[in-house]
Design a protein around this motif. Structure first.
Motif, PDB file in Angstrom:
ATOM      1  N   PRO A 377      33.994  -2.428  44.542  1.00 28.19           N
ATOM      2  CA  PRO A 377      35.255  -2.213  45.266  1.00 28.19           C
ATOM      3  C   PRO A 377      36.171  -3.432  45.306  1.00 28.19           C
ATOM      4  O   PRO A 377      37.399  -3.290  45.374  1.00 28.19           O
ATOM      5  N   LEU A 378      35.589  -4.639  45.249  1.00 31.18           N
ATOM      6  CA  LEU A 378      36.436  -5.833  45.276  1.00 31.18           C
ATOM      7  C   LEU A 378      37.377  -5.910  44.076  1.00 31.18           C
ATOM      8  O   LEU A 378      38.438  -6.544  44.157  1.00 31.18           O
ATOM      9  N   VAL A 379      37.007  -5.283  42.965  1.00 33.03           N
ATOM     10  CA  VAL A 379      37.887  -5.260  41.804  1.00 33.03           C
ATOM     11  C   VAL A 379      39.190  -4.539  42.151  1.00 33.03           C
ATOM     12  O   VAL A 379      40.295  -5.021  41.847  1.00 33.03           O
ATOM     13  N   VAL A 380      39.065  -3.391  42.801  1.00 32.61           N
ATOM     14  CA  VAL A 380      40.243  -2.601  43.162  1.00 32.61           C
ATOM     15  C   VAL A 380      41.071  -3.340  44.210  1.00 32.61           C
ATOM     16  O   VAL A 380      42.306  -3.400  44.123  1.00 32.61           O
ATOM     17  N   ILE A 381      40.411  -3.913  45.210  1.00 37.70           N
ATOM     18  CA  ILE A 381      41.134  -4.638  46.252  1.00 37.70           C
ATOM     19  C   ILE A 381      41.873  -5.839  45.653  1.00 37.70           C
ATOM     20  O   ILE A 381      43.044  -6.094  45.960  1.00 37.70           O
ATOM     21  N   GLY A 382      41.180  -6.596  44.800  1.00 40.46           N
ATOM     22  CA  GLY A 382      41.806  -7.753  44.178  1.00 40.46           C
ATOM     23  C   GLY A 382      42.988  -7.371  43.311  1.00 40.46           C
ATOM     24  O   GLY A 382      44.021  -8.048  43.308  1.00 40.46           O
ATOM     25  N   TRP A 383      42.847  -6.263  42.570  1.00 43.95           N
ATOM     26  CA  TRP A 383      43.954  -5.804  41.727  1.00 43.95           C
ATOM     27  C   TRP A 383      45.150  -5.408  42.579  1.00 43.95           C
ATOM     28  O   TRP A 383      46.301  -5.772  42.268  1.00 43.95           O
ATOM     29  N   LEU A 384      44.924  -4.670  43.671  1.00 46.60           N
ATOM     30  CA  LEU A 384      46.025  -4.303  44.565  1.00 46.60           C
ATOM     31  C   LEU A 384      46.691  -5.549  45.143  1.00 46.60           C
ATOM     32  O   LEU A 384      47.924  -5.628  45.245  1.00 46.60           O
ATOM     33  N   GLY A 385      45.882  -6.542  45.524  1.00 37.87           N
ATOM     34  CA  GLY A 385      46.438  -7.780  46.066  1.00 37.87           C
ATOM     35  C   GLY A 385      47.298  -8.516  45.054  1.00 37.87           C
ATOM     36  O   GLY A 385      48.370  -9.039  45.391  1.00 37.87           O
ATOM     37  N   LEU A 386      46.849  -8.567  43.804  1.00 38.46           N
ATOM     38  CA  LEU A 386      47.645  -9.214  42.757  1.00 38.46           C
ATOM     39  C   LEU A 386      48.978  -8.497  42.563  1.00 38.46           C
ATOM     40  O   LEU A 386      50.022  -9.140  42.383  1.00 38.46           O
ATOM     41  N   VAL A 387      48.964  -7.174  42.601  1.00 38.81           N
ATOM     42  CA  VAL A 387      50.203  -6.408  42.444  1.00 38.81           C
ATOM     43  C   VAL A 387      51.154  -6.685  43.606  1.00 38.81           C
ATOM     44  O   VAL A 387      52.358  -6.913  43.411  1.00 38.81           O
ATOM     45  N   ILE A 388      50.633  -6.689  44.834  1.00 37.85           N
ATOM     46  CA  ILE A 388      51.471  -6.945  46.009  1.00 37.85           C
ATOM     47  C   ILE A 388      52.131  -8.315  45.910  1.00 37.85           C
ATOM     48  O   ILE A 388      53.341  -8.473  46.145  1.00 37.85           O
ATOM     49  N   ASN A 389      51.352  -9.333  45.565  1.00 34.78           N
ATOM     50  CA  ASN A 389      51.908 -10.687  45.469  1.00 34.78           C
ATOM     51  C   ASN A 389      52.852 -10.821  44.284  1.00 34.78           C
ATOM     52  O   ASN A 389      53.861 -11.536  44.363  1.00 34.78           O
ATOM     53  N   ALA A 390      52.553 -10.137  43.174  1.00 33.09           N
ATOM     54  CA  ALA A 390      53.432 -10.186  42.007  1.00 33.09           C
ATOM     55  C   ALA A 390      54.777  -9.534  42.318  1.00 33.09           C
ATOM     56  O   ALA A 390      55.832 -10.029  41.893  1.00 33.09           O
ATOM     57  N   LEU A 391      54.768  -8.425  43.048  1.00 31.96           N
ATOM     58  CA  LEU A 391      56.028  -7.774  43.423  1.00 31.96           C
ATOM     59  C   LEU A 391      56.891  -8.715  44.262  1.00 31.96           C
ATOM     60  O   LEU A 391      58.116  -8.751  44.111  1.00 31.96           O
ATOM     61  N   ASN A 392      56.256  -9.482  45.131  1.00 35.70           N
ATOM     62  CA  ASN A 392      57.011 -10.420  45.955  1.00 35.70           C
ATOM     63  C   ASN A 392      57.493 -11.635  45.172  1.00 35.70           C
ATOM     64  O   ASN A 392      58.346 -12.385  45.653  1.00 35.70           O
ATOM     65  N   LEU A 393      56.947 -11.853  43.979  1.00 37.16           N
ATOM     66  CA  LEU A 393      57.386 -12.963  43.130  1.00 37.16           C
ATOM     67  C   LEU A 393      58.508 -12.561  42.179  1.00 37.16           C
ATOM     68  O   LEU A 393      58.969 -13.388  41.390  1.00 37.16           O
ATOM     69  N   MET A 394      58.965 -11.326  42.251  1.00 35.33           N
ATOM     70  CA  MET A 394      60.082 -10.929  41.393  1.00 35.33           C
ATOM     71  C   MET A 394      61.312 -11.743  41.783  1.00 35.33           C
ATOM     72  O   MET A 394      61.593 -11.951  42.969  1.00 35.33           O
ATOM     73  N   PRO A 395      62.066 -12.259  40.783  1.00 36.59           N
ATOM     74  CA  PRO A 395      63.175 -13.183  41.077  1.00 36.59           C
ATOM     75  C   PRO A 395      64.419 -12.471  41.582  1.00 36.59           C
ATOM     76  O   PRO A 395      65.427 -12.336  40.871  1.00 36.59           O
ATOM     77  N   ALA A 396      64.371 -12.015  42.822  1.00 32.36           N
ATOM     78  CA  ALA A 396      65.499 -11.272  43.383  1.00 32.36           C
ATOM     79  C   ALA A 396      65.702 -11.625  44.847  1.00 32.36           C
ATOM     80  O   ALA A 396      64.732 -11.654  45.625  1.00 32.36           O
ATOM     81  N   GLY A 397      66.930 -11.900  45.233  1.00 35.68           N
ATOM     82  CA  GLY A 397      67.326 -12.056  46.619  1.00 35.68           C
ATOM     83  C   GLY A 397      66.415 -12.927  47.450  1.00 35.68           C
ATOM     84  O   GLY A 397      66.096 -14.061  47.087  1.00 35.68           O
ATOM     85  N   GLN A 398      65.993 -12.378  48.595  1.00 33.69           N
ATOM     86  CA  GLN A 398      65.150 -13.111  49.527  1.00 33.69           C
ATOM     87  C   GLN A 398      63.668 -12.830  49.343  1.00 33.69           C
ATOM     88  O   GLN A 398      62.866 -13.195  50.210  1.00 33.69           O
ATOM     89  N   LEU A 399      63.289 -12.199  48.234  1.00 36.27           N
ATOM     90  CA  LEU A 399      61.871 -12.164  47.888  1.00 36.27           C
ATOM     91  C   LEU A 399      61.406 -13.592  47.616  1.00 36.27           C
ATOM     92  O   LEU A 399      62.201 -14.490  47.348  1.00 36.27           O
ATOM     93  N   ASP A 400      60.106 -13.811  47.671  1.00 40.05           N
ATOM     94  CA  ASP A 400      59.589 -15.158  47.409  1.00 40.05           C
ATOM     95  C   ASP A 400      60.024 -15.658  46.028  1.00 40.05           C
ATOM     96  O   ASP A 400      60.384 -16.828  45.870  1.00 40.05           O
TER      97      ASP A 400
END
Length: 493
Positions: A377-400
């Motif tokens: 299960p940690l594989v799925v959790i880790g993958w979801l976490g990477l996606v969440i953080n990657a979405l916040n790293l998109m170079p737009a506005g007040q995202l990270d």
């Protein structure tokens, strides 16, 4: 093998990148050595991307070790060129100062007081006369030689010539202003539309305000909603609807708690760096999402930022902390995976991300050739976490990611990156509802840039720029899927 359409898309990306580099060289030539060095820095930043996608287009895959080597080498060259650029820039600044001082002395000698009185006066700033005179008194020939005062909002803009290193001058002027007028005003050093530094002084009553009670209540409601959607996402992964079967709470709890752990790690990263720089942050406004639990959180600055370095540090700290936790979960889960593991995922799952697919290939090997792959299960959790953080790293506005681009490259580039990101998301959303949702969130809630720092002129150092490059590169490798042809050559599917 790649299909014709895949090859065409990759070829178009490479042609656009090469066109941008050629246009940049054309623009840089008139500026001599400084322009060429700055252009070479941009080449160094783009080289890992060009090599990766160029080789990718011809069917040659670079593994994670090769990618990291390219990024580290690029960062080293970027730092070296930055030092050369600063050295050349210091020479140019010294020559410019000498020319400006000679011109100023000649102008003072040639003009009489009567001519000065006859000149048109700008609009008087809406500041008490004593305060305005005290503010004018902080300027000097060795810091900022003010030549014009213009009314601006509740304060004033002072045009003139910067006579020293931007950070040192800003610190001296800020200390002098505080000594004369206490905490009544804030001094901003920013670039004018013509690219020249100007001073803006505004009353401190314009500072960001703390959250209202109603905003804190709303943040609490969103947190509860995010807990619920994290459990629902866990239930969907386990093939049941948590909202329809709340009695199965204990089954959904481990995965839901894992998602929340990554979200909390992300926010703790922001908070630690904000505390280090003595910056107040608002409570996080989490964004619930049934598909992956949450899209992260919106966090506002409740203090003025002293410079772009602080903006970069706080923006990067969140995805760095959340990404590291996610990556550790993913790798640990891959190492713990065995034929009897809880999840049996189709091998197409590992084609959804270059980063995840490459790591899975290294750890699981030939197991990825099976139609169903047993994973912890940690594989799925880790993958979801990477996606969440990657979405916040998109170079737009007040995202990270948008804040990182603004900190490194300035407001103009950040604005263009936001537009490009929204256009890309709009195109992707034609076949992906997740992209459509994220585009709507950015457009309505986070498309605006952060307010300027007190010192908006001084750029972050080269080490920070290299870290920003690495973060954006990892964001791309997380969100970009493997093509079927490359996945087949890797033995995935």
């Amino acid at each position: 093998m790649f299909t014709l359409s895949e090859t065409s898309i990759l070829a178009a990306i490479l042609l656009v990148a090469l066109g941008i580099l050629g246009w940049g060289f054309y623009r840089a030539r008139p500026f001599g050595k400084l322009g060429i060095l700055a252009w070479l820095q941009s080449v160094v930043l783009m080289t890992p991307w060009l090599l990766f996608f160029g080789l990718f287009a011809v069917g040659i895959y670079i593994n994670i070790a090769g990618i990291l080597f390219l990024v580290v080498t690029s960062a080293g060259l970027y730092v070296y060129l930055g030092r050369q650029l600063r050295a050349a820039g210091q020479d140019a600044i010294l020559k410019q100062r000498a020319t400006e001082r000679l011109a100023a002395d000649s102008s003072l000698a040639a003009n009489s007081p009567q001519l000065a009185v006859a000149e048109l006066k700008p609009e008087i700033p809406p500041l008490p006369e004593d305060d305005l005179n005290a503010i004018k008194g902080i300027f000097g020939i060795d810091t900022f030689f003010a030549t014009e005062t213009i009314a601006y909002q509740d304060g004033a803009i002072f045009k003139g010539n910067l006579r020293g290193e931007a950070e040192e001058v800003h610190n001296r002027l800020t200390a002098s202003l505080r000594q004369r007028l206490g905490d009544q005003y804030r001094l901003f050093l920013v670039e004018n539309t013509d690219g020249r530094p100007v001073i803006i002084v505004l009353p401190s009553r314009n500072d960001p305000r703390p959250m209202l009670l109603s905003q804190k209540v709303f943040a609490g409601i969103l947190l509860i909603g995010t807990i619920a959607t994290s459990l629902e996402a866990a239930g969907l992964l386990l093939n049941f609807d948590f909202f329809g079967n709340p009695g199965r709470f204990t089954e959904a709890l481990p995965i839901g708690a894992g998602i929340l752990t990554i979200l909390v790690a992300h926010e703790i990263g922001h908070w630690i760096l904000a505390q280090r720089h003595q910056i107040r942050l608002s409570w996080p406004f989490f964004l619930p999402a049934v598909q992956i639990g949450s899209f992260g959180a919106i966090t506002r600055f409740e203090s003025l930022l002293p410079n772009r370095k602080v903006l970069f540090d706080i923006a990067l700290a969140g995805p760095a902390a959340g990404g590291i936790v996610s990556l550790l979960m993913l790798v640990t889960g891959l190492l713990l995976s065995h034929p009897g593991s809880l999840f049996q995922l189709p091998n197409q799952f590992f084609q959804g991300s270059i980063l995840v697919g490459s790591l899975a290939r290294v750890v699981l090997g030939s197991a990825l050739q099976s139609s169903l792959v047993s994973v912890h299960p940690l594989v799925v959790i880790g993958w979801l976490g990477l996606v969440i953080n990657a979405l916040n790293l998109m170079p737009a506005g007040q995202l990270d990611g948008g804040r990182i681009v603004q900190a490194i490259y300035g407001r103009k580039t950040a604005g263009r990156a936001t537009i490009a990101t929204l256009i890309l998301l709009a195109l992707v959303s034609l076949g992906n509802t997740l992209a459509m949702y994220w585009a709507i969130v950015i457009f309505f809630l986070q498309r605006d840039q952060e307010r300027p720092s007190l010192n908006e002129v001084t750029e972050p150092d080269d080490a920070r720029a290299a870290l920003g490059l690495l973060a954006l590169f990892l964001m791309i490798t997380t969100l970009l899927p493997l093509t079927p042809g490359l996945a087949g050559r890797l033995g995935i599917g």
